[in-house]
Design a protein around this motif. Structure first.
Motif, PDB file in Angstrom:
ATOM      1  N   VAL A  60      -4.865  25.985  -4.432  1.00  0.00           N
ATOM      2  CA  VAL A  60      -4.662  24.684  -3.786  1.00  0.00           C
ATOM      3  C   VAL A  60      -6.017  24.055  -3.469  1.00  0.00           C
ATOM      4  O   VAL A  60      -6.247  22.858  -3.740  1.00  0.00           O
ATOM      5  CB  VAL A  60      -3.821  24.830  -2.508  1.00  0.00           C
ATOM      6  CG1 VAL A  60      -3.655  23.473  -1.827  1.00  0.00           C
ATOM      7  CG2 VAL A  60      -2.448  25.422  -2.829  1.00  0.00           C
ATOM      8  N   ALA A  61      -6.934  24.847  -2.915  1.00  0.00           N
ATOM      9  CA  ALA A  61      -8.259  24.321  -2.573  1.00  0.00           C
ATOM     10  C   ALA A  61      -9.002  23.837  -3.815  1.00  0.00           C
ATOM     11  O   ALA A  61      -9.687  22.800  -3.792  1.00  0.00           O
ATOM     12  CB  ALA A  61      -9.068  25.387  -1.846  1.00  0.00           C
ATOM     13  N   ILE A  62      -8.873  24.569  -4.914  1.00  0.00           N
ATOM     14  CA  ILE A  62      -9.500  24.159  -6.176  1.00  0.00           C
ATOM     15  C   ILE A  62      -8.972  22.793  -6.613  1.00  0.00           C
ATOM     16  O   ILE A  62      -9.731  21.910  -7.016  1.00  0.00           O
ATOM     17  CB  ILE A  62      -9.252  25.228  -7.258  1.00  0.00           C
ATOM     18  CG1 ILE A  62     -10.131  26.453  -7.008  1.00  0.00           C
ATOM     19  CG2 ILE A  62      -9.501  24.670  -8.655  1.00  0.00           C
ATOM     20  CD1 ILE A  62      -9.794  27.639  -7.877  1.00  0.00           C
ATOM     21  N   SER A  63      -7.659  22.599  -6.509  1.00  0.00           N
ATOM     22  CA  SER A  63      -7.084  21.322  -6.935  1.00  0.00           C
ATOM     23  C   SER A  63      -7.376  20.205  -5.948  1.00  0.00           C
ATOM     24  O   SER A  63      -7.427  19.034  -6.342  1.00  0.00           O
ATOM     25  CB  SER A  63      -5.576  21.472  -7.129  1.00  0.00           C
ATOM     26  OG  SER A  63      -5.305  22.139  -8.346  1.00  0.00           O
ATOM     27  N   PRO A 350     -13.286  21.063 -12.677  1.00  0.00           N
ATOM     28  CA  PRO A 350     -14.360  20.568 -11.807  1.00  0.00           C
ATOM     29  C   PRO A 350     -14.809  21.579 -10.762  1.00  0.00           C
ATOM     30  O   PRO A 350     -16.015  21.796 -10.580  1.00  0.00           O
ATOM     31  CB  PRO A 350     -13.736  19.320 -11.163  1.00  0.00           C
ATOM     32  CG  PRO A 350     -12.740  18.842 -12.174  1.00  0.00           C
ATOM     33  CD  PRO A 350     -12.162  20.101 -12.754  1.00  0.00           C
ATOM     34  N   ALA A 351     -13.874  22.214 -10.062  1.00  0.00           N
ATOM     35  CA  ALA A 351     -14.243  23.165  -9.010  1.00  0.00           C
ATOM     36  C   ALA A 351     -14.766  24.477  -9.574  1.00  0.00           C
ATOM     37  O   ALA A 351     -15.706  25.071  -9.027  1.00  0.00           O
ATOM     38  CB  ALA A 351     -13.046  23.433  -8.101  1.00  0.00           C
ATOM     39  N   VAL A 352     -14.183  24.950 -10.660  1.00  0.00           N
ATOM     40  CA  VAL A 352     -14.621  26.222 -11.236  1.00  0.00           C
ATOM     41  C   VAL A 352     -16.021  26.090 -11.840  1.00  0.00           C
ATOM     42  O   VAL A 352     -16.877  26.958 -11.648  1.00  0.00           O
ATOM     43  CB  VAL A 352     -13.603  26.719 -12.277  1.00  0.00           C
ATOM     44  CG1 VAL A 352     -14.166  27.890 -13.079  1.00  0.00           C
ATOM     45  CG2 VAL A 352     -12.306  27.127 -11.587  1.00  0.00           C
ATOM     46  N   GLY A 353     -16.274  24.998 -12.569  1.00  0.00           N
ATOM     47  CA  GLY A 353     -17.609  24.798 -13.116  1.00  0.00           C
ATOM     48  C   GLY A 353     -18.654  24.737 -12.027  1.00  0.00           C
ATOM     49  O   GLY A 353     -19.753  25.314 -12.156  1.00  0.00           O
ATOM     50  N   ARG A 354     -18.324  24.059 -10.931  1.00  0.00           N
ATOM     51  CA  ARG A 354     -19.252  24.002  -9.802  1.00  0.00           C
ATOM     52  C   ARG A 354     -19.492  25.389  -9.214  1.00  0.00           C
ATOM     53  O   ARG A 354     -20.635  25.771  -8.924  1.00  0.00           O
ATOM     54  CB  ARG A 354     -18.700  23.063  -8.724  1.00  0.00           C
ATOM     55  CG  ARG A 354     -19.605  22.920  -7.509  1.00  0.00           C
ATOM     56  CD  ARG A 354     -19.014  21.993  -6.466  1.00  0.00           C
ATOM     57  NE  ARG A 354     -17.773  22.522  -5.903  1.00  0.00           N
ATOM     58  CZ  ARG A 354     -17.116  21.950  -4.884  1.00  0.00           C
ATOM     59  NH1 ARG A 354     -17.573  20.819  -4.354  1.00  0.00           N
ATOM     60  NH2 ARG A 354     -15.992  22.480  -4.433  1.00  0.00           N
ATOM     61  N   GLY A 355     -18.423  26.160  -9.050  1.00  0.00           N
ATOM     62  CA  GLY A 355     -18.569  27.492  -8.470  1.00  0.00           C
ATOM     63  C   GLY A 355     -19.422  28.414  -9.312  1.00  0.00           C
ATOM     64  O   GLY A 355     -20.276  29.147  -8.788  1.00  0.00           O
ATOM     65  N   ILE A 356     -19.211  28.416 -10.617  1.00  0.00           N
ATOM     66  CA  ILE A 356     -20.005  29.281 -11.488  1.00  0.00           C
ATOM     67  C   ILE A 356     -21.460  28.843 -11.482  1.00  0.00           C
ATOM     68  O   ILE A 356     -22.380  29.679 -11.436  1.00  0.00           O
ATOM     69  CB  ILE A 356     -19.416  29.279 -12.907  1.00  0.00           C
ATOM     70  CG1 ILE A 356     -18.069  30.002 -12.901  1.00  0.00           C
ATOM     71  CG2 ILE A 356     -20.370  29.952 -13.900  1.00  0.00           C
ATOM     72  CD1 ILE A 356     -17.310  29.913 -14.192  1.00  0.00           C
ATOM     73  N   ALA A 357     -21.700  27.537 -11.505  1.00  0.00           N
ATOM     74  CA  ALA A 357     -23.076  27.048 -11.426  1.00  0.00           C
ATOM     75  C   ALA A 357     -23.728  27.475 -10.118  1.00  0.00           C
ATOM     76  O   ALA A 357     -24.922  27.842 -10.083  1.00  0.00           O
ATOM     77  CB  ALA A 357     -23.099  25.532 -11.571  1.00  0.00           C
ATOM     78  N   THR A 367     -19.708  26.132  -2.022  1.00  0.00           N
ATOM     79  CA  THR A 367     -18.789  25.125  -1.479  1.00  0.00           C
ATOM     80  C   THR A 367     -17.362  25.646  -1.317  1.00  0.00           C
ATOM     81  O   THR A 367     -16.674  25.275  -0.368  1.00  0.00           O
ATOM     82  CB  THR A 367     -18.775  23.873  -2.372  1.00  0.00           C
ATOM     83  OG1 THR A 367     -18.616  24.267  -3.734  1.00  0.00           O
ATOM     84  CG2 THR A 367     -20.081  23.103  -2.235  1.00  0.00           C
ATOM     85  N   LEU A 368     -16.893  26.474  -2.211  1.00  0.00           N
ATOM     86  CA  LEU A 368     -15.581  27.107  -2.104  1.00  0.00           C
ATOM     87  C   LEU A 368     -15.742  28.597  -2.375  1.00  0.00           C
ATOM     88  O   LEU A 368     -16.443  28.985  -3.317  1.00  0.00           O
ATOM     89  CB  LEU A 368     -14.589  26.534  -3.127  1.00  0.00           C
ATOM     90  CG  LEU A 368     -13.930  25.185  -2.856  1.00  0.00           C
ATOM     91  CD1 LEU A 368     -13.038  24.809  -4.039  1.00  0.00           C
ATOM     92  CD2 LEU A 368     -13.123  25.212  -1.572  1.00  0.00           C
ATOM     93  N   PRO A 372     -11.430  35.496  -4.510  1.00  0.00           N
ATOM     94  CA  PRO A 372     -10.131  36.080  -4.880  1.00  0.00           C
ATOM     95  C   PRO A 372      -9.853  36.040  -6.378  1.00  0.00           C
ATOM     96  O   PRO A 372      -9.030  36.819  -6.872  1.00  0.00           O
ATOM     97  CB  PRO A 372      -9.129  35.212  -4.105  1.00  0.00           C
ATOM     98  CG  PRO A 372      -9.898  34.696  -2.936  1.00  0.00           C
ATOM     99  CD  PRO A 372     -11.276  34.460  -3.467  1.00  0.00           C
ATOM    100  N   LEU A 373     -10.539  35.157  -7.107  1.00  0.00           N
ATOM    101  CA  LEU A 373     -10.331  35.023  -8.550  1.00  0.00           C
ATOM    102  C   LEU A 373     -11.413  35.762  -9.340  1.00  0.00           C
ATOM    103  O   LEU A 373     -11.513  35.601 -10.553  1.00  0.00           O
ATOM    104  CB  LEU A 373     -10.328  33.543  -8.936  1.00  0.00           C
ATOM    105  CG  LEU A 373      -9.263  32.686  -8.258  1.00  0.00           C
ATOM    106  CD1 LEU A 373      -9.455  31.209  -8.610  1.00  0.00           C
ATOM    107  CD2 LEU A 373      -7.870  33.145  -8.633  1.00  0.00           C
ATOM    108  N   GLY A 374     -12.210  36.577  -8.661  1.00  0.00           N
ATOM    109  CA  GLY A 374     -13.327  37.237  -9.303  1.00  0.00           C
ATOM    110  C   GLY A 374     -12.916  38.330 -10.265  1.00  0.00           C
ATOM    111  O   GLY A 374     -11.757  38.760 -10.333  1.00  0.00           O
ATOM    112  N   VAL A 375     -13.902  38.829 -10.990  1.00  0.00           N
ATOM    113  CA  VAL A 375     -13.676  39.818 -12.054  1.00  0.00           C
ATOM    114  C   VAL A 375     -13.314  41.184 -11.484  1.00  0.00           C
ATOM    115  O   VAL A 375     -12.614  41.964 -12.143  1.00  0.00           O
ATOM    116  CB  VAL A 375     -14.935  39.905 -12.949  1.00  0.00           C
ATOM    117  CG1 VAL A 375     -14.741  40.911 -14.074  1.00  0.00           C
ATOM    118  CG2 VAL A 375     -15.283  38.529 -13.516  1.00  0.00           C
ATOM    119  N   GLN A 376     -13.764  41.498 -10.270  1.00  0.00           N
ATOM    120  CA  GLN A 376     -13.563  42.846  -9.737  1.00  0.00           C
ATOM    121  C   GLN A 376     -12.095  43.233  -9.680  1.00  0.00           C
ATOM    122  O   GLN A 376     -11.722  44.377  -9.933  1.00  0.00           O
ATOM    123  CB  GLN A 376     -14.195  42.965  -8.347  1.00  0.00           C
ATOM    124  CG  GLN A 376     -14.228  44.398  -7.811  1.00  0.00           C
ATOM    125  CD  GLN A 376     -15.066  45.325  -8.680  1.00  0.00           C
ATOM    126  OE1 GLN A 376     -16.228  45.035  -8.959  1.00  0.00           O
ATOM    127  NE2 GLN A 376     -14.483  46.437  -9.129  1.00  0.00           N
TER     128      GLN A 376
END
Length: 390
Positions: A60-63, A350-357, A367-368, A372-376
């Motif tokens: 939800v936060a990503i969207s 938009p949010a995922v690209g920002r997070g990885i950068a 920023t977020l 919880p969506l990490g590789v581990q």
């Protein structure tokens, strides 16, 4: 100077490149994309929707950021993006349920979503009939509807604007395919390209969509992502013109939404499973067997419906939990993932690209918190499920 190589240049690769050049103008970014037309990319073949109605808070936060970015796209990308507007149509999403238990679940999810800024409201059958009088609702108990911040937009405009802005800031797009990563211990040394030979970099990002698992297998590692074929039908129904209709997710398993006076509609095949990476042949039989009967039962005016076009695209389907796999790989720390979105990658770009950068430039989420969506969790075999997969 840090050099980053991104494998895959559709919307996710473009977003990572855009944010990298924004956060660190001195970084060197190369995006390797085999098809500059994007003809078979998941980006181009998507239904181009965005919604806040997910079943866990991080999505939800990503969207929530995604809709902010899409609505104010020209400000984010600037003149270099060359796309003044993404044509956002806030028709909303409507999730229908035919059970009392489902209605309670919708209420609980709506409360969570509203707590994060969404507008989700749950309507009973009478409320649905008042808002959508063209629908047949005898078998429906309730529906969750997002009257704002949900709808449809220009998918290729999102890709083009971020790509244009990233290139204007110095990122390079290379027409080639990453065949494999060359690893030494816990570090990738180079990417082997189909035409361009060996390409070294300091950091590598896997944005290869449905082909992402193949790059991992090239290093002897696993990724639970596979291509799943989805056929979308463009439907003309002259007696069912409802341009303000939401994207409806029906209990029968179909979804439908208006598109330029017609409709888009699709379903999940009953025998859903992995498909060949190069198989884009539409499953035409789904129309007669499943989609049309469900449309006819749900809404007035579909008796004379006909398919005027159809296409098949691929979900990058995460078989573990149908949720994104993003961020730094603990096994190979100079590798980052943007994989396994299972059909909601476009809106999350938009949010995922920002997070990885942020992880690459600053060393962590900023920023977020996308952990919880990490590789581990994948390495541990611990699902973090997203139930609202359309």
């Amino acid at each position: 100077m840090t050099e980053v190589l991104i494998a895959g240049g559709a919307v996710m690769g473009a977003s990572v490149a855009f944010w990298l050049t924004r956060l660190d103008p001195g970084i060197r970014v190369t995006v390797v994309e085999p098809d500059p037309s994007y003809a078979t990319s998941s980006t181009a073949l998507s239904a181009a929707g965005i919604r806040s109605q997910f079943t866990n808070e991080v999505n939800v936060a990503i969207s929530r950021f995604g809709i902010e970015f899409i609505r104010d796209f020209a400000r984010w990308t600037g003149p270099a993006g060359e796309i003044p507007d993404l044509g956002l149509r806030e028709n909303g999403y409507l999730f229908l349920t035919g059970t009392e238990t489902g209605a309670v679940q919708l209420e609980n999810l709506a409360a969570m979503q509203r707590g994060l800024g969404a507008s989700t409201e749950v309507l009973d059958r009478m409320g649905l009939a008042a808002r959508f009088p063209w629908m047949q609702l005898d078998d429906i108990v309730a529906g969750a509807f997002g009257p704002r911040d949900e709808g449809f937009f220009d998918n290729m405009g999102l890709l083009s604007g971020m790509k244009n802005a990233a290139r204007a800031a110095g990122a390079a797009w290379l027409t080639d395919r990453v065949l494999r990563f060359q690893r030494n211990g816990d570090r990738i040394l180079a990417a082997e390209l189909e035409k361009g030979g060996r390409r070294q970099a300091d950091v590598f990002v896997n944005c290869a969509g449905p082909r992402a698992a193949g790059l991992m297998r090239s290093m002897g590692l696993d990724l639970p992502v596979e291509p799943r074929k989805r056929t979308i039908f463009v439907v003309d129904a002259p007696a069912a013109r409802h341009p303000d209709a939401p994207l409806v997710i029906d209990p029968s398993g179909i979804w439908m939404r208006p598109e330029h006076g017609q409709w888009l509609a699709a379903t999940v095949p009953a025998t859903d499973g992995p498909c060949d990476e190069d198989d884009f042949v539409p499953q035409s039989e789904l129309w007669e067997d499943h989609v049309w009967p469900a449309l006819y039962a749900r809404a007035e005016g579909f008796g004379a419906a006909r398919v005027i076009r159809e296409w098949a695209g691929h979900y990058a389907f995460n078989t573990l939990d149908q949720n994104a796999i993003i961020g730094r790989n603990p096994q190979v720390p100079n590798l980052y993932h943007a994989n396994g979105f299972s059909g909601h990658g476009l809106q999350q770009a938009p949010a995922v690209g920002r997070g990885i950068a942020e992880q690459i430039v600053h060393g962590d989420w900023v920023t977020l918190d996308l952990s919880p969506l990490g590789v581990q969790r994948v390495l541990d075999g611990q699902p973090f499920a997203e139930a609202a997969i359309v």
